[in-house]
Scaffold this motif. Structure first.
Motif, short mmCIF file in Angstrom:
data_model
loop_
_atom_site.label_atom_id
_atom_site.label_comp_id
_atom_site.label_asym_id
_atom_site.label_seq_id
_atom_site.Cartn_x
_atom_site.Cartn_y
_atom_site.Cartn_z
N VAL A 85 35.87 23.81 3.83
CA VAL A 85 36.91 22.85 4.19
C VAL A 85 36.24 21.58 4.73
O VAL A 85 35.34 21.63 5.57
CB VAL A 85 37.85 23.44 5.26
N ALA A 86 36.68 20.43 4.23
CA ALA A 86 36.08 19.15 4.62
C ALA A 86 36.35 18.84 6.09
O ALA A 86 37.44 19.09 6.60
CB ALA A 86 36.64 18.03 3.74
N LYS A 87 35.34 18.30 6.76
CA LYS A 87 35.46 17.90 8.17
C LYS A 87 35.46 16.39 8.34
O LYS A 87 35.92 15.88 9.36
CB LYS A 87 34.31 18.51 8.99
N THR A 88 34.93 15.68 7.35
CA THR A 88 34.91 14.21 7.41
C THR A 88 35.24 13.66 6.02
O THR A 88 35.26 14.40 5.03
CB THR A 88 33.53 13.67 7.84
N VAL A 89 35.52 12.36 5.99
CA VAL A 89 35.73 11.65 4.73
C VAL A 89 34.71 10.53 4.64
O VAL A 89 34.58 9.72 5.57
CB VAL A 89 37.16 11.07 4.64
N LEU A 90 33.96 10.50 3.56
CA LEU A 90 33.01 9.42 3.31
C LEU A 90 33.72 8.31 2.57
O LEU A 90 34.27 8.53 1.48
CB LEU A 90 31.82 9.93 2.48
N ALA A 91 33.73 7.13 3.16
CA ALA A 91 34.36 5.96 2.54
C ALA A 91 33.28 5.00 2.07
O ALA A 91 32.43 4.59 2.86
CB ALA A 91 35.29 5.27 3.53
N VAL A 92 33.32 4.67 0.79
CA VAL A 92 32.40 3.68 0.22
C VAL A 92 33.23 2.45 -0.11
O VAL A 92 34.14 2.51 -0.95
CB VAL A 92 31.69 4.21 -1.04
N MET A 93 32.92 1.34 0.57
CA MET A 93 33.69 0.10 0.41
C MET A 93 32.84 -0.97 -0.26
O MET A 93 31.62 -0.97 -0.13
CB MET A 93 34.18 -0.41 1.76
N ILE A 94 33.51 -1.89 -0.96
CA ILE A 94 32.86 -3.03 -1.57
C ILE A 94 33.37 -4.30 -0.91
O ILE A 94 34.58 -4.50 -0.79
CB ILE A 94 33.11 -3.07 -3.09
N ASN A 95 32.44 -5.14 -0.45
CA ASN A 95 32.78 -6.39 0.22
C ASN A 95 32.31 -7.57 -0.63
O ASN A 95 31.14 -7.95 -0.57
CB ASN A 95 32.11 -6.45 1.60
N PRO A 96 33.21 -8.18 -1.40
CA PRO A 96 32.82 -9.33 -2.22
C PRO A 96 32.55 -10.57 -1.35
O PRO A 96 32.92 -10.62 -0.18
CB PRO A 96 34.04 -9.55 -3.13
N SER A 97 31.92 -11.57 -1.95
CA SER A 97 31.56 -12.79 -1.23
C SER A 97 32.72 -13.78 -1.22
O SER A 97 33.73 -13.61 -1.91
CB SER A 97 30.34 -13.45 -1.87
N MET A 98 32.55 -14.84 -0.42
CA MET A 98 33.45 -15.99 -0.38
C MET A 98 34.88 -15.63 -0.02
O MET A 98 35.85 -16.19 -0.54
CB MET A 98 33.42 -16.75 -1.72
N GLY A 99 35.05 -14.66 0.90
CA GLY A 99 36.37 -14.36 1.41
C GLY A 99 37.24 -13.50 0.53
O GLY A 99 38.41 -13.25 0.86
N ALA A 100 36.74 -13.06 -0.62
CA ALA A 100 37.53 -12.15 -1.45
C ALA A 100 37.76 -10.84 -0.69
O ALA A 100 36.88 -10.39 0.03
CB ALA A 100 36.80 -11.89 -2.77
#
Length: 310
Positions: free
Chosen positions: A154-169
Motif C-alpha cells: 500500500v502506497a505511503k507517499t505520492v511522488l509528484a513530478v512537475m514541469i515549470n516552463p519559462s517566462m511565466g508560463a
C-alpha cells in the motif's frame, strides 16, 4: 429566498464562465484565469463550506498550489474558496494506479503545443507528499498499491513530478505516482522519463530541482558520477538535444532554508559551524544556547528576548 444576492452572483458567474469556455478568440491563460475567478465567485456564494462542490479545474489548481507550498496553501484558505488540506490529501489517497506513459505524453504534448519560443525551456521539480495508506475498490479494480515495488504494498507517499516552463508560463503536474518507499533508481527513472518525453514533444529541460532529502542527494550524486562531471551544479546533459548540452542540478531555496533549523534540531551535535568571510574566524552556533536563554527567561518577570517555546 433569504440570500437572493448570492443566487444572482452565482448565476452571473455561471453565464460568464460558459461564454468564455465557448469563446475561441480568448487565449488559454486568460480563459483559465476567468474560469477560476468565476468558480471562486460561485463557491464564495455557497452557504457554508459543507455546501461547496469543487469542480475538476478547482481541484487541479488546489493540488498544484499545495504541491508548491503547503504553508502558502493554508494561508490562501483564508482568502480563496479552496478545499481543506485534508480534502486534498484524501484526493491523493485515491491515486492507486499511475496513468500510462501514453497519457503522460498526451498531457505534456498538449500543453507544450501552446508554448512559443523561450516558454519551451523548462525545469523539472520533484517532491513527495505523505498520504494516509488505504486501499479502495473502484469498478473492478483495487487501487492504492505502490508503483515502485513489484510485490503488492500500500502506497505511503505520492511522488509528484512537475514541469515549470519559462517566462511565466503556468507550471503543471506531469506525473503522479503512488510510492511505498522511494529509492534513487525509481526516482531517476521517472525524472529521466518525463525529461525524455518533454524533449520529444519540443520542450527543452535545462534544470532539475528537488529538496535535499537523502534520496534526492543520492540521485544527484549518481547523475554527476555517470556523466563524469567535476562541476558542482551542472552535468553533461543525459539526453541529446540541439539547445542544451548542460543540465543543472539544484536544491530549491525554500527547502534549503527550511532544512537549516530542521537540521539544527535533529542532527545529533545540534551545532552549526561557519566561517566569517572577512576574518576567517570559525564560529559555532549551538542549539542549546537559545534553549538555555529561554529556560532562564521563562520564570523571569523581565524578558530580554522574544523567544517562545516554538
Amino acid at each position: 429566498q433569504k440570500f437572493p444576492m448570492n443566487i444572482q452572483i452565482k448565476h452571473a458567474a455561471g453565464n460568464i464562465k460558459s461564454q468564455f469556455c465557448d469563446c475561441d478568440e480568448t487565449d488559454i491563460p486568460t480563459k483559465k484565469r476567468i474560469i477560476f475567478l468565476c468558480d471562486q465567485l460561485s463557491l464564495c456564494c455557497s452557504l457554508g463550506d459543507n455546501g461547496r462542490r469543487y469542480s475538476a479545474e478547482v481541484m487541479q489548481t488546489a493540488i498544484e498550489l499545495m504541491l508548491r507550498s503547503r504553508n502558502c496553501y493554508k494561508a490562501l484558505l483564508n482568502i480563496l474558496a479552496l478545499p481543506w488540506v485534508r480534502t486534498v490529501k484524501s484526493y491523493f489517497g485515491k491515486l492507486g494506479r499511475p496513468e500510462s506513459l501514453e497519457k503522460c505524453r498526451e498531457v505534456i504534448s498538449n500543453i507544450f503545443s501552446k508554448f512559443i519560443g523561450i516558454q519551451k525551456y523548462c525545469a523539472i521539480t520533484a517532491d513527495e507528499i505523505h498520504i494516509k495508506p488505504s486501499l479502495q475498490f473502484q469498478k473492478d479494480k483495487v487501487i492504492g498499491f505502490a508503483a515502485d515495488v513489484d510485490t503488492p504494498c500500500v502506497a505511503k507517499t505520492v511522488l509528484a513530478v512537475m514541469i515549470n516552463p519559462s517566462m511565466g508560463a503556468p507550471a503543471f503536474v506531469a506525473r503522479l505516482l503512488p510510492v511505498f518507499s522511494l529509492k534513487q533508481e525509481f526516482l531517476s527513472d521517472q525524472i529521466n522519463m518525463v525529461m525524455k518525453i518533454t524533449h520529444e514533444v519540443g520542450g527543452y529541460v535545462f534544470l532539475i530541482m528537488t529538496d535535499n532529502l537523502s534520496v534526492n542527494q543520492k540521485m544527484f550524486k549518481v547523475y554527476h558520477k555517470e556523466n563524469q562531471s567535476t562541476a558542482i551544479f551542472s552535468i553533461k546533459h543525459p539526453i541529446d538535444n540541439p539547445v542544451f548540452d548542460t543540465l543543472f542540478t539544484f536544491y530549491d531555496m525554500p527547502h534549503c532554508f527550511k532544512s537549516i533549523p530542521n537540521n539544527w534540531v535533529t542532527e545529533p551535535p545540534q551545532t552549526f559551524q561557519f566561517v566569517e568571510p572577512i576574518t576567517q574566524i570559525v564560529y559555532q552556533a549551538k542549539f542549546k544556547d537559545p534553549v538555555r536563554i529561554y529556560n532562564d527567561e521563562s520564570n523571569s518577570f523581565i524578558k530580554k528576548t522574544k523567544l517562545s517555546y516554538a
